[in-house]
Design a protein around this motif. Structure first.
Motif, PDB file in Angstrom:
ATOM      1  N   PRO A 113      17.491 -79.695 -48.969  1.00 41.86           N
ATOM      2  CA  PRO A 113      16.810 -79.346 -47.874  1.00 41.86           C
ATOM      3  C   PRO A 113      17.518 -78.170 -46.882  1.00 41.86           C
ATOM      4  O   PRO A 113      17.111 -77.362 -46.371  1.00 41.86           O
ATOM      5  CB  PRO A 113      16.647 -80.639 -46.941  1.00 41.86           C
ATOM      6  CG  PRO A 113      16.756 -81.865 -47.961  1.00 41.86           C
ATOM      7  CD  PRO A 113      17.685 -81.342 -48.995  1.00 41.86           C
ATOM      8  N   TRP A 114      18.699 -78.500 -46.940  1.00 46.13           N
ATOM      9  CA  TRP A 114      19.888 -77.498 -46.127  1.00 46.13           C
ATOM     10  C   TRP A 114      19.510 -76.030 -46.685  1.00 46.13           C
ATOM     11  O   TRP A 114      19.660 -74.932 -46.023  1.00 46.13           O
ATOM     12  CB  TRP A 114      21.107 -77.831 -46.166  1.00 46.13           C
ATOM     13  CG  TRP A 114      22.074 -77.093 -45.338  1.00 46.13           C
ATOM     14  CD1 TRP A 114      22.161 -76.672 -44.348  1.00 46.13           C
ATOM     15  CD2 TRP A 114      23.127 -76.146 -46.178  1.00 46.13           C
ATOM     16  NE1 TRP A 114      23.286 -75.879 -43.953  1.00 46.13           N
ATOM     17  CE2 TRP A 114      23.792 -75.508 -45.079  1.00 46.13           C
ATOM     18  CE3 TRP A 114      23.608 -76.266 -47.431  1.00 46.13           C
ATOM     19  CZ2 TRP A 114      24.717 -74.710 -45.497  1.00 46.13           C
ATOM     20  CZ3 TRP A 114      24.580 -75.109 -47.619  1.00 46.13           C
ATOM     21  CH2 TRP A 114      25.070 -74.344 -46.895  1.00 46.13           C
ATOM     22  N   ARG A 150      14.986 -69.916 -45.778  1.00 44.85           N
ATOM     23  CA  ARG A 150      13.758 -69.732 -45.115  1.00 44.85           C
ATOM     24  C   ARG A 150      14.357 -68.763 -43.523  1.00 44.85           C
ATOM     25  O   ARG A 150      13.602 -67.657 -43.183  1.00 44.85           O
ATOM     26  CB  ARG A 150      13.153 -70.800 -44.570  1.00 44.85           C
ATOM     27  CG  ARG A 150      12.111 -71.459 -45.672  1.00 44.85           C
ATOM     28  CD  ARG A 150      10.961 -72.437 -45.349  1.00 44.85           C
ATOM     29  NE  ARG A 150      10.258 -72.688 -46.328  1.00 44.85           N
ATOM     30  CZ  ARG A 150      10.156 -74.089 -47.002  1.00 44.85           C
ATOM     31  NH1 ARG A 150      10.591 -74.881 -46.388  1.00 44.85           N
ATOM     32  NH2 ARG A 150       9.141 -73.989 -47.818  1.00 44.85           N
ATOM     33  N   ARG A 151      15.270 -69.274 -43.029  1.00 45.97           N
ATOM     34  CA  ARG A 151      16.041 -68.614 -42.003  1.00 45.97           C
ATOM     35  C   ARG A 151      16.247 -67.289 -42.421  1.00 45.97           C
ATOM     36  O   ARG A 151      16.199 -66.322 -41.509  1.00 45.97           O
ATOM     37  CB  ARG A 151      16.950 -69.489 -41.425  1.00 45.97           C
ATOM     38  CG  ARG A 151      17.563 -69.033 -40.085  1.00 45.97           C
ATOM     39  CD  ARG A 151      18.609 -70.171 -39.759  1.00 45.97           C
ATOM     40  NE  ARG A 151      19.689 -70.307 -40.495  1.00 45.97           N
ATOM     41  CZ  ARG A 151      20.785 -69.583 -40.324  1.00 45.97           C
ATOM     42  NH1 ARG A 151      20.947 -68.792 -39.074  1.00 45.97           N
ATOM     43  NH2 ARG A 151      21.764 -69.645 -41.188  1.00 45.97           N
ATOM     44  N   ARG A 152      17.073 -66.973 -43.617  1.00 39.34           N
ATOM     45  CA  ARG A 152      17.587 -65.515 -43.783  1.00 39.34           C
ATOM     46  C   ARG A 152      16.747 -64.650 -44.476  1.00 39.34           C
ATOM     47  O   ARG A 152      16.976 -63.512 -44.069  1.00 39.34           O
ATOM     48  CB  ARG A 152      18.865 -65.942 -44.599  1.00 39.34           C
ATOM     49  CG  ARG A 152      20.065 -66.717 -43.906  1.00 39.34           C
ATOM     50  CD  ARG A 152      21.169 -67.210 -44.745  1.00 39.34           C
ATOM     51  NE  ARG A 152      21.858 -66.032 -45.250  1.00 39.34           N
ATOM     52  CZ  ARG A 152      22.389 -65.900 -46.437  1.00 39.34           C
ATOM     53  NH1 ARG A 152      22.562 -66.826 -46.978  1.00 39.34           N
ATOM     54  NH2 ARG A 152      22.997 -64.742 -46.688  1.00 39.34           N
ATOM     55  N   SER A 153      15.749 -65.388 -44.902  1.00 48.20           N
ATOM     56  CA  SER A 153      14.960 -64.289 -45.673  1.00 48.20           C
ATOM     57  C   SER A 153      13.830 -63.319 -44.915  1.00 48.20           C
ATOM     58  O   SER A 153      13.311 -62.568 -45.544  1.00 48.20           O
ATOM     59  CB  SER A 153      14.261 -65.055 -46.886  1.00 48.20           C
ATOM     60  OG  SER A 153      13.042 -65.913 -46.280  1.00 48.20           O
ATOM     61  N   VAL A 208       9.195 -68.313 -51.643  1.00 48.26           N
ATOM     62  CA  VAL A 208       9.642 -67.878 -52.849  1.00 48.26           C
ATOM     63  C   VAL A 208      10.999 -68.642 -53.101  1.00 48.26           C
ATOM     64  O   VAL A 208      11.498 -69.296 -54.322  1.00 48.26           O
ATOM     65  CB  VAL A 208       9.684 -66.643 -53.156  1.00 48.26           C
ATOM     66  CG1 VAL A 208      10.647 -66.320 -54.525  1.00 48.26           C
ATOM     67  CG2 VAL A 208       8.339 -66.000 -52.956  1.00 48.26           C
ATOM     68  N   ALA A 209      12.218 -68.268 -52.284  1.00 54.29           N
ATOM     69  CA  ALA A 209      13.423 -69.076 -52.370  1.00 54.29           C
ATOM     70  C   ALA A 209      13.460 -70.437 -52.516  1.00 54.29           C
ATOM     71  O   ALA A 209      14.138 -71.066 -53.047  1.00 54.29           O
ATOM     72  CB  ALA A 209      14.384 -68.502 -50.950  1.00 54.29           C
TER      73      ALA A 209
END
Length: 165
Positions: A75-76, A82-85, A17-18
């Protein structure tokens, strides 16, 4: 129309989603970066043949670097989202009627009235719902039944929110 479906507590879902919402908001950085890099490369090539070439090399190098960094920004941001969610994964649900879109995520809930929606953008996984010019929420198509997805597509097309296929 009354469509209801659940959203499982998938750690990858909030990141998707993010990434979808961030991609809509940050796509312009790709274009700005491409223009900056192109101007830098062209300027560098043109200045190599002139007497002022050595004095302007720093400027053209800076433009190319700024362009590349700008293109890498989207992309960053997607990677970080994705990493934090993953820790935000909770069970949720959508309930979509003729009047509004109601969303529940864990103990939080909220809704958007169809009267406030100005357009809907079709992406590979989601319908991105806009209120004014801002993307407000997403509707995940792959979690809906095929019949419900087609019913909702028809409803949004009839309201002029979604372009016909």
């Amino acid at each position: 129309m009354h469509i209801r479906f659940d959203v499982p507590a998938d750690p990858a879902y909030p990141g998707r989603v993010a990434a979808a919402l961030g991609g809509v908001r940050l796509r312009r950085f790709l274009y700005i970066g491409a223009v900056l890099a192109a101007v830098g490369v062209i300027g560098f090539a043109v200045s190599r043949g002139s007497a002022a070439g050595e004095r302007t090399t720093g400027l053209w190098t800076t433009l190319v670097l700024a362009g590349v960094l700008s293109m890498l920004f989207l992309p960053w941001v997607r990677w970080r989202a994705r990493r934090r969610s993953g820790g935000y994964a909770v069970d949720g649900a959508y309930e979509i009627t003729d009047d509004n879109i109601m969303m529940r995520s864990g103990s939080e809930s909220g809704g958007i009235a169809w009267d406030g929606v100005t357009r809907v953008k079709d992406t590979s996984d989601f319908w991105i719902v806009y209120v004014d010019r801002m993307p407000a929420t997403v509707i995940p198509r792959w979690l809906m039944s095929a019949e419900d997805a087609e019913t909702l597509r028809t409803y949004m097309t009839e309201r002029g929110l979604l372009a016909p296929r």
